[in-house]
Design an enzyme around this catalytic site. Structure first.
Site, PDB file in Angstrom:
ATOM      1  N   TYR A 100       0.810  -1.249   0.176  1.00  0.00           N
ATOM      2  CA  TYR A 100      -0.020  -0.044   0.018  1.00  0.00           C
ATOM      3  C   TYR A 100       1.064   1.021  -0.146  1.00  0.00           C
ATOM      4  CZ  TYR A 100      -3.003   3.830   1.485  1.00  0.00           C
ATOM      5  OH  TYR A 100      -3.871   5.204   1.323  1.00  0.00           O
TER       6      TYR A 100
ATOM      7  N   TYR B 229      -1.647  12.689   7.122  1.00  0.00           N
ATOM      8  CA  TYR B 229      -1.317  11.606   7.905  1.00  0.00           C
ATOM      9  C   TYR B 229       0.250  11.734   8.150  1.00  0.00           C
ATOM     10  CZ  TYR B 229      -5.352   8.746   7.064  1.00  0.00           C
ATOM     11  OH  TYR B 229      -6.668   8.105   7.153  1.00  0.00           O
TER      12      TYR B 229
ATOM     13  N   ARG C  23       1.519   6.988  -6.791  1.00  0.00           N
ATOM     14  CA  ARG C  23       0.558   7.782  -6.770  1.00  0.00           C
ATOM     15  C   ARG C  23       1.004   9.258  -6.525  1.00  0.00           C
ATOM     16  NH1 ARG C  23      -5.026   7.092  -3.841  1.00  0.00           N
ATOM     17  NH2 ARG C  23      -3.573   7.082  -2.138  1.00  0.00           N
TER      18      ARG C  23
ATOM     19  N   ARG D  22     -11.289  13.147   1.154  1.00  0.00           N
ATOM     20  CA  ARG D  22     -12.389  12.348   1.869  1.00  0.00           C
ATOM     21  C   ARG D  22     -13.507  12.082   1.040  1.00  0.00           C
ATOM     22  NH1 ARG D  22      -9.412   9.275   5.250  1.00  0.00           N
ATOM     23  NH2 ARG D  22      -8.423  10.723   6.727  1.00  0.00           N
TER      24      ARG D  22
ATOM     25  N   GLU E 220     -14.298  -1.290   5.435  1.00  0.00           N
ATOM     26  CA  GLU E 220     -14.062   0.216   4.659  1.00  0.00           C
ATOM     27  C   GLU E 220     -15.516   0.413   3.948  1.00  0.00           C
ATOM     28  OE1 GLU E 220     -10.547   1.289   3.261  1.00  0.00           O
ATOM     29  OE2 GLU E 220     -11.312   2.022   1.428  1.00  0.00           O
TER      30      GLU E 220
HETATM   31  C1  3EB Z   1      -8.048   5.718   5.355  1.00  0.00           C
HETATM   32  O1  3EB Z   1      -8.928   6.576   5.573  1.00  0.00           O
HETATM   33  C2  3EB Z   1      -8.166   4.589   5.070  1.00  0.00           C
HETATM   34  O2  3EB Z   1      -5.172   5.681  -0.461  1.00  0.00           O
HETATM   35  O3  3EB Z   1      -6.441   6.065  -1.923  1.00  0.00           O
HETATM   36  C3  3EB Z   1      -9.166   4.757   2.427  1.00  0.00           C
HETATM   37  C4  3EB Z   1      -9.716   5.487   0.848  1.00  0.00           C
HETATM   38  C5  3EB Z   1      -8.019   4.648   2.406  1.00  0.00           C
HETATM   39  C6  3EB Z   1      -8.682   5.725  -0.078  1.00  0.00           C
HETATM   40  C7  3EB Z   1      -6.379   5.739  -0.914  1.00  0.00           C
HETATM   41  C8  3EB Z   1      -7.167   4.735   1.451  1.00  0.00           C
HETATM   42  C9  3EB Z   1      -7.385   5.375   0.081  1.00  0.00           C
HETATM   43  O4  3EB Z   1      -6.647   6.073   5.486  1.00  0.00           O
HETATM   44  C10 3EB Z   1      -7.695   3.928   3.877  1.00  0.00           C
END
Ligand code: 3EB
Length: 349
Positions: free
Chosen positions: A149, A209, A156, A222, A327
C-alpha cells in the site's frame, strides 16, 4: 434509483450510477448510454469491451451484482494503447489494467498508470479526476521493505507531483483495496469542471497523516462534491474506515469499527451539507469486508441505520491497514426542488 433515472432523462445529471443484477449485462452493453460496467469476483482479466471492468473481489451475500454507469448518449468507447475509456459530454470514464508480469514493481506500475490517466484525460479535455478506484493483490504485504500500500502511495504521489505543482488542492476521492489476484486495476471518473474537496472534521486529511503510515502521503480527498447544476450535486465518498484523527480505532472489533465508520460517514455528509441547500441522500454504498463472516452483522447494523432500501454491495477485500476490518464508500445526491434557490458554492481551489 427512480430519481436518478428521471434526472438523467431530463438532462439534469450527466450520468447515473446503479447496481443491477449481472443477468442484465448483455442488455446493459447494448444500451448506447452505458459508460461502464463494473463486475465483481473471478479474475480481473480485461474483456473485449472497453466499458467492462472486472475486479477480483468476491461478492458476499449470494447476489451477482454489476455496477453500471450511464451517461447521455452518444457514448464513445474505445482503447488508446492499454487505456480503456468511455466518454459522454461531461464525463470521462477510464480503466487501466496492468498485469503483474509486465510491471513487477508496484510503485512503478502506479506511476505508469496515473501518468496515462492524466495524459489522456487532459488531452480529451477532462482534466479533473473526481473519483479513482485502485485495486491490487497483497496490499498488506511488505515484499520490498515497503508495504505494498505504501509503495502504491509513493507511485501515486510521484505521478501527481509530476502533473501538478500544487496537487494537494486537486486530490480526487478514492478507494484503495487489496484484491484476491491479478494485477493493478485502476478506474476513474474525470470531468471538465473541477469538483470541490470536502474533508471530514473527525479525521486528519489523509494527505497530512504522520510519516508512520508511509514515506509518501495517501493522496486522496475524503470526498468530492461535484455540482452539475446550481441545485444538483453529487458527493463521491472515498473509502471510509474506523479512523479518528489518524489512528485506527476498535482493533479486532468489527461492530466497533462499523459504528465508528458510520459516525465518519455522517460527519462527512454533515460537512458537505453545509455547502448545499438540500441535504445529501446516499444513493449507493459499497462495503468492503476483510472477513466474510462479518457479513450478517454488518448488513443488519447498516440497514438499521440507513434502511433496507439503500442499494449496497458487499465485497471481500483486504483493507490497506492491517488493523482495519472494513471500509465503506458511497455516492450521495443533493437535488434541490424546483424554485429552490440553492446556495452558491465557493469556487473550487
Ligand atoms: C484511510 O482513511 C483508509 O489511499 O486511496 C481509504 C480510501 C483509504 C482511499 C487511498 C485509502 C485510500 O486512510 C484507507
Amino acid at each position: 434509483m427512480r430519481d436518478q433515472g428521471r434526472e438523467l432523462a431530463a438532462g439534469a445529471v450527466p450520468y447515473s450510477v446503479v447496481y443491477l443484477d449481472a443477468a442484465a449485462t448483455a442488455a446493459v452493453l447494448a444500451d448506447d448510454r452505458t459508460l461502464a460496467v463494473i463486475g465483481f469476483g473471478g479474475n480481473d482479466v480485461p474483456t473485449a469491451d472497453p466499458r467492462c471492468c472486472q475486479l477480483a473481489l468476491p461478492e458476499l451475500g449470494g447476489n451477482r451484482t454489476i455496477e453500471v454507469w450511464r451517461g447521455r448518449p452518444p457514448v464513445q468507447a474505445g482503447r488508446t494503447g492499454e487505456l480503456a475509456f468511455a466518454v459522454s459530454q461531461d464525463t470521462l470514464f477510464m480503466y487501466r489494467h496492468l498485469a503483474q508480469a509486465d510491471y513487477p514493481e508496484l510503485a512503478e506500475a502506479t506511476v505508469v498508470a496515473y501518468r496515462q490517466l492524466f495524459a489522456f484525460s487532459r488531452q480529451q479535455g477532462y482534466p479533473h479526476l473526481l473519483r479513482v478506484w485502485n485495486y491490487f493483490p497483497q496490499i498488506n504485504q511488505a515484499l520490498t521493505g515497503l508495504e505494498r500500500y505504501q509503495a502504491f502511495c509513493r507511485g501515486r504521489y510521484q505521478a501527481l507531483a509530476e502533473v501538478m505543482p500544487a496537487f494537494e488542492s486537486h486530490l480526487p476521492a478514492a478507494s484503495a483495496l487489496g484484491s484476491q489476484a491479478g494485477g493493478l486495476v485502476i478506474y476513474a471518473l474525470a470531468s471538465r469542471q473541477a469538483g470541490l474537496q470536502v474533508e471530514n472534521p473527525r479525521q486528519i486529511s489523509a494527505f497530512h497523516y504522520p510519516r508512520q503510515y508511509g514515506p509518501r502521503s495517501p493522496s486522496f480527498s475524503r470526498s468530492i462534491l461535484q455540482s452539475w447544476q446550481r441545485t444538483l450535486h453529487h458527493l463521491y465518498i472515498s473509502g471510509t474506515a474506523s479512523i479518528v484523527g489518524h489512528a485506527t480505532c476498535h482493533r479486532q472489533d468489527e461492530v466497533g469499527q462499523l459504528q465508528e465508520t458510520i459516525a465518519n460517514l455522517e460527519a462527512l455528509l454533515a460537512n458537505a451539507n453545509r455547502l448545499v441547500a438540500t441535504p445529501f441522500r446516499l444513493i449507493l454504498l459499497k462495503v468492503y469486508l476483510r472477513q466474510p463472516a462479518a457479513l450478517a452483522t454488518v448488513q443488519s447494523r447498516l440497514s438499521e441505520r440507513f434502511g433496507t432500501m439503500l442499494p449496497t454491495v458487499y465485497l471481500q477485500a483486504e483493507i490497506c491497514r492491517r488493523d482495519l476490518l472494513l471500509e465503506i464508500e458511497g455516492v450521495a445526491l443533493s437535488n434541490g426542488i424546483a424554485g429552490d434557490p440553492g446556495r452558491l458554492l465557493p469556487a473550487a481551489g
